[in-house]
Structure formats: structure tokens, C-alpha cells
Design a protein around this motif. Structure first.
Motif, PDB file in Angstrom:
ATOM      1  N   ASP A 196       0.848  -1.187   0.000  1.00 32.34           N
ATOM      2  CA  ASP A 196       0.000   0.000   0.000  1.00 32.34           C
ATOM      3  C   ASP A 196       0.886   1.240   0.000  1.00 32.34           C
ATOM      4  O   ASP A 196       1.649   1.467   0.940  1.00 32.34           O
ATOM      5  CB  ASP A 196      -0.905   0.001   1.235  1.00 32.34           C
ATOM      6  CG  ASP A 196      -1.830  -1.208   1.252  1.00 32.34           C
ATOM      7  OD1 ASP A 196      -2.224  -1.667   0.160  1.00 32.34           O
ATOM      8  OD2 ASP A 196      -2.137  -1.706   2.350  1.00 32.34           O
ATOM      9  N   TYR A 217       0.860   5.167  -0.038  1.00 31.95           N
ATOM     10  CA  TYR A 217       0.125   6.416   0.160  1.00 31.95           C
ATOM     11  C   TYR A 217       1.023   7.584  -0.226  1.00 31.95           C
ATOM     12  O   TYR A 217       2.185   7.638   0.197  1.00 31.95           O
ATOM     13  CB  TYR A 217      -0.290   6.565   1.626  1.00 31.95           C
ATOM     14  CG  TYR A 217      -1.315   5.556   2.081  1.00 31.95           C
ATOM     15  CD1 TYR A 217      -2.670   5.855   2.030  1.00 31.95           C
ATOM     16  CD2 TYR A 217      -0.938   4.311   2.577  1.00 31.95           C
ATOM     17  CE1 TYR A 217      -3.630   4.934   2.456  1.00 31.95           C
ATOM     18  CE2 TYR A 217      -1.886   3.382   3.003  1.00 31.95           C
ATOM     19  CZ  TYR A 217      -3.223   3.705   2.932  1.00 31.95           C
ATOM     20  OH  TYR A 217      -4.158   2.800   3.357  1.00 31.95           O
ATOM     21  N   CYS A 223      -2.387   4.760  -3.577  1.00 37.32           N
ATOM     22  CA  CYS A 223      -3.375   5.411  -2.696  1.00 37.32           C
ATOM     23  C   CYS A 223      -3.095   6.905  -2.559  1.00 37.32           C
ATOM     24  O   CYS A 223      -2.316   7.316  -1.693  1.00 37.32           O
ATOM     25  CB  CYS A 223      -3.330   4.783  -1.308  1.00 37.32           C
ATOM     26  SG  CYS A 223      -3.435   2.985  -1.272  1.00 37.32           S
ATOM     27  N   ILE A 254      -3.394  10.601  -1.336  1.00 44.99           N
ATOM     28  CA  ILE A 254      -3.925  11.265  -0.141  1.00 44.99           C
ATOM     29  C   ILE A 254      -3.671  12.764  -0.264  1.00 44.99           C
ATOM     30  O   ILE A 254      -2.977  13.218  -1.186  1.00 44.99           O
ATOM     31  CB  ILE A 254      -3.276  10.741   1.151  1.00 44.99           C
ATOM     32  CG1 ILE A 254      -1.745  10.806   1.045  1.00 44.99           C
ATOM     33  CG2 ILE A 254      -3.755   9.319   1.465  1.00 44.99           C
ATOM     34  CD1 ILE A 254      -1.015  10.606   2.347  1.00 44.99           C
ATOM     35  N   VAL A 295      -7.963   8.427  -7.922  1.00 43.64           N
ATOM     36  CA  VAL A 295      -9.028   7.693  -7.210  1.00 43.64           C
ATOM     37  C   VAL A 295      -9.977   7.053  -8.215  1.00 43.64           C
ATOM     38  O   VAL A 295     -10.353   5.879  -8.093  1.00 43.64           O
ATOM     39  CB  VAL A 295      -9.809   8.631  -6.264  1.00 43.64           C
ATOM     40  CG1 VAL A 295     -11.115   7.978  -5.791  1.00 43.64           C
ATOM     41  CG2 VAL A 295      -8.944   9.023  -5.071  1.00 43.64           C
ATOM     42  N   GLN A 303     -15.154   9.909  -2.171  1.00 42.69           N
ATOM     43  CA  GLN A 303     -14.257   8.760  -2.023  1.00 42.69           C
ATOM     44  C   GLN A 303     -12.872   9.211  -1.578  1.00 42.69           C
ATOM     45  O   GLN A 303     -12.269   8.606  -0.682  1.00 42.69           O
ATOM     46  CB  GLN A 303     -14.155   8.003  -3.360  1.00 42.69           C
ATOM     47  CG  GLN A 303     -13.343   6.713  -3.270  1.00 42.69           C
ATOM     48  CD  GLN A 303     -14.000   5.690  -2.357  1.00 42.69           C
ATOM     49  OE1 GLN A 303     -15.166   5.363  -2.522  1.00 42.69           O
ATOM     50  NE2 GLN A 303     -13.263   5.203  -1.366  1.00 42.69           N
ATOM     51  N   LEU A 304     -12.357  10.286  -2.185  1.00 43.51           N
ATOM     52  CA  LEU A 304     -11.029  10.786  -1.797  1.00 43.51           C
ATOM     53  C   LEU A 304     -11.033  11.215  -0.335  1.00 43.51           C
ATOM     54  O   LEU A 304     -10.103  10.886   0.421  1.00 43.51           O
ATOM     55  CB  LEU A 304     -10.610  11.952  -2.709  1.00 43.51           C
ATOM     56  CG  LEU A 304      -9.271  12.614  -2.367  1.00 43.51           C
ATOM     57  CD1 LEU A 304      -8.117  11.600  -2.380  1.00 43.51           C
ATOM     58  CD2 LEU A 304      -8.965  13.753  -3.334  1.00 43.51           C
ATOM     59  N   ASP A 330     -11.030   8.171   1.740  1.00 36.29           N
ATOM     60  CA  ASP A 330      -9.722   7.504   1.685  1.00 36.29           C
ATOM     61  C   ASP A 330      -8.723   8.199   2.612  1.00 36.29           C
ATOM     62  O   ASP A 330      -7.925   7.543   3.290  1.00 36.29           O
ATOM     63  CB  ASP A 330      -9.174   7.514   0.242  1.00 36.29           C
ATOM     64  CG  ASP A 330      -9.939   6.552  -0.672  1.00 36.29           C
ATOM     65  OD1 ASP A 330     -10.770   5.777  -0.166  1.00 36.29           O
ATOM     66  OD2 ASP A 330      -9.692   6.597  -1.899  1.00 36.29           O
ATOM     67  N   ALA A 357      -9.640   7.344   6.168  1.00 36.52           N
ATOM     68  CA  ALA A 357      -9.282   5.951   6.477  1.00 36.52           C
ATOM     69  C   ALA A 357      -7.775   5.807   6.640  1.00 36.52           C
ATOM     70  O   ALA A 357      -7.294   5.056   7.499  1.00 36.52           O
ATOM     71  CB  ALA A 357      -9.788   5.025   5.374  1.00 36.52           C
ATOM     72  N   ALA A 358      -7.020   6.540   5.823  1.00 39.06           N
ATOM     73  CA  ALA A 358      -5.558   6.493   5.924  1.00 39.06           C
ATOM     74  C   ALA A 358      -5.110   7.011   7.296  1.00 39.06           C
ATOM     75  O   ALA A 358      -4.267   6.405   7.959  1.00 39.06           O
ATOM     76  CB  ALA A 358      -4.919   7.316   4.807  1.00 39.06           C
TER      77      ALA A 358
END
Lengths: 200, 200
Positions: free
Chosen positions: B6, B8, B37, B39, B96, B156-157, B160, B163-164
Motif C-alpha cells: 500500500d 500512500y 493510494c 492522499i 481515485v 471517495q477521496l 480515503d 481511512a488512511a
């Protein structure tokens, strides 16, 4: 001075401790010796509006994990001190005093105090801990006690911190090779790459 | 997902750019592929009371020097953007959108946009720059324009990023291998050491 690697460190810095275990070898590989320069991060954090990693949300958890993991990856003994970070002005003053007349001895003392704190679980603010380290290295306890209370030594440490900031130092460890600045334990590998590229 | 690393990243992060040029190889060496991912560091800096490196006294000078030097040490093209840091929400939204249906394409787009900003001196906020990158990768411009204005993609961004942060991400690049967290371009070497120690 071209024969030196300037190694700035705060005794409460885990990455400074990790670097202290490697810096002699790195310096030797570059044909240098280490100029051990104790600093205090407090005034530097004020200047950068920063704080100890362990006091910052999110970074704290990662930092505590990364200290121990970094030690493990490089096979360096490490035990997270329960009281952390702490004020380390006495150990810094002793090192300032020692470097005034014997740089190699200052380095030995610095490495011992770092290991006492980050590997042996000792409280390096305690005079008994400082005395034991000094005694094992053949340093006179009475001379040491005079030195840590000597206004000239106190002033020297303050001046050294101010001069370091003037030079751009804002963290620990902070290393200069021929005035090229490197911040962090993770930059030891970069120093080797940089030295290769510059035929040092 | 065990097959992924993953990764980021914020498109305005120099160390994220440097890592973007190496992460595919690292993942392949570990038998993985990259989960790209995007961010936004803004909300994360708020949470940690931090700021872009380039906005912090003392650290700014060092950072600008270290970005270019790190690139040089690893033979990565680098040109410090004159407008830096910048908001990169459009590029993040495109990524995204792309990762929702084609992760490999999302990765190609991310690497292209990073190189546009940090190697080619382009302003990646400009729709023409985003369009050119997309066009070269065979991405439909009209679909892209719909996607970046789609409320679902915007949401969604945001989700995300939240969540990150929930997972402990506070900087860029930030990499997880099997939930083991690594922060920084300089941690790519540590990932290799760590993977060796854990037989990955």
C-alpha cells in the motif's frame, strides 16, 4: 576541519543513539574521526515550532515503533526508556567539558551514556549513573562535578547550541561532512553514497 | 490484501515522487504489486500540528537541499518546482477514479503526473497538463472530466484520506507491507531489510 565528521546529538534522541553506534565506523571509512557535538533540542524545537516526536499525535505511535524496529534492522541493542524524552543537560555539559581536552574520551563517554539510556534502561539524569560511566572511563569524579557546575561550561553549551542553529542544525542526529548537512540516522547510508559521488 | 504494497502519497510531496520511481521495483522484488493510494497532506498536517517542510524555518533550507540531493544520489531526474507546495486535489481525484477500475493504469498516471511536476517543471493543477498525461495513457478525457466533478469521487477521496489517518498515515510517502508501516523515501531500504528478516 577536514579531518572531522561533525556529529550533533541530543542524549534524549533515539535516532541519535542509533547513529552513535555507527558513526565511528562511518568516519573511519571516510578517513575521518568524529567531532562529538552535544546539543539540546529544546531551543531548536522552539525555533522550528516543532516538538519531540513522542509528543505529536499519530507520529508518536509510529516513532516508538520505528525506534525499536530501526535498532533491530541494524542489530543495535535497544530498550525503549519508560521515561522519555528527558532533559539531558548534565550529560551534555560533561561531554562539552571532556571535548575541551580529549575528543576521543568525549566520544567514549557519549556512547556509554547513550547506551545506558537506550540499551540498559538507566536514568541518565542521575548523578550515580553519570559517575559510574565516568569512573569506568577513568574520568575524575571530582573534576567532573566541578565541571558540570562551572558557569563557563554552562555558557559553552549554550553557545554551542546557538552556533549549531546558526549553522542550520534543527534535529538529532545532525551530521556535517565538509559542511554538507545530513539529518537523521537514516542519512548514514546517504553519507556513504554522497562520499562516493564526491570521491571522499 | 497480501499481494499489495500500500503506497500512500500526496502529489505535492518530493519524497513521494522519489519513491514513486522506485516502488514498482521494490514491490516486484517482494512478489507484490503497488496499491496506489493518493492522499492529501493538508488534513493530516492539521491533525499532527505540522506543516509542509518548506514552510518551517531551518527545515525549509535543508529540505530543498535534501530533495535534490536525494534524487541525485539515486539517479532520479529532479527539478525543484518554483511553485511549491501546491494543491493537488484534481490529480488525486483522477487517480481515485482510475484505481476504481484499473490499478496499473492508476499507477502509470500517478508516476506521469509526479514526473510532470518534479522533473518536467509542469503545473499539474492545469487541466491541460492533466489532459495531456491522460491522453498519452489512452484515458478518455471526457470520462476524466466527468469523474473529477463527480461527487462520488470527491467523497471517495475524502473517505480515503480519513481511512488512511485512521490507519496511522501522517505523511508522504507512507507505505504498508502486511500492515507494517514505513514513512519516508528513506524507508525503502528499510523495507528490504525488514522483508529479509521476515522472509518475505
Amino acid at each position: 576541519m577536514a579531518d572531522f565528521i561533525d556529529f550533533y546529538f541530543d542524549f534524549s534522541s533515539p535516532y541519535g543513539y542509533l547513529a552513535s553506534t555507527q558513526i565511528d565506523n562511518l568516519a573511519a571509512d571516510l578517513g575521518r574521526t568524529v567531532n562529538w557535538c552535544p546539543i539540546l533540542l529544546g531551543p531548536m524545537f522552539k525555533a522550528t515550532g516543532s516538538a519531540p516526536l513522542a509528543d505529536i499525535p499519530l507520529k508518536r505511535e509510529y516513532g516508538l515503533h520505528d525506534f525499536a524496529r530501526s535498532a533491530d534492522l541494524f542489530d543495535i541493542p535497544y530498550q525503549q526508556p519508560s521515561d522519555f524524552p528527558i532533559g539531558t543537560v548534565t550529560a551534555a555539559r560533561v561531554t562539552v567539558w571532556l571535548r575541551g581536552h580529549d575528543m576521543a574520551l568525549a566520544g567514549k563517554f557519549a556512547k556509554r551514556i547513550y547506551a545506558d539510556y537506550f540499551a540498559s534502561g538507566l536514568d541518565i539524569r542521575e548523578p550515580t549513573v553519570i559517575h559510574a560511566a565516568a569512573s569506568d572511563l577513568g574520568i575524575s569524579i571530582s573534576d567532573l562535578d566541578v565541571a558540570v557546575n562551572d558557569q563557563a561550561i554552562k555558557d559553552q553549551l549554550k553557545a554551542d547550541v546557538a552556533a549549531a542553529m546558526e549553522r542550520g542544525v534543527f534535529g538529532s542526529p545532525f551530521i556535517f561532512v565538509d559542511n554538507e548537512p545530513f539529518w537523521g540516522f537514516d542519512r548514514l547510508a546517504y553519507i556513504r553514497l554522497w562520499a562516493q559521488k564526491h570521491n571522499i
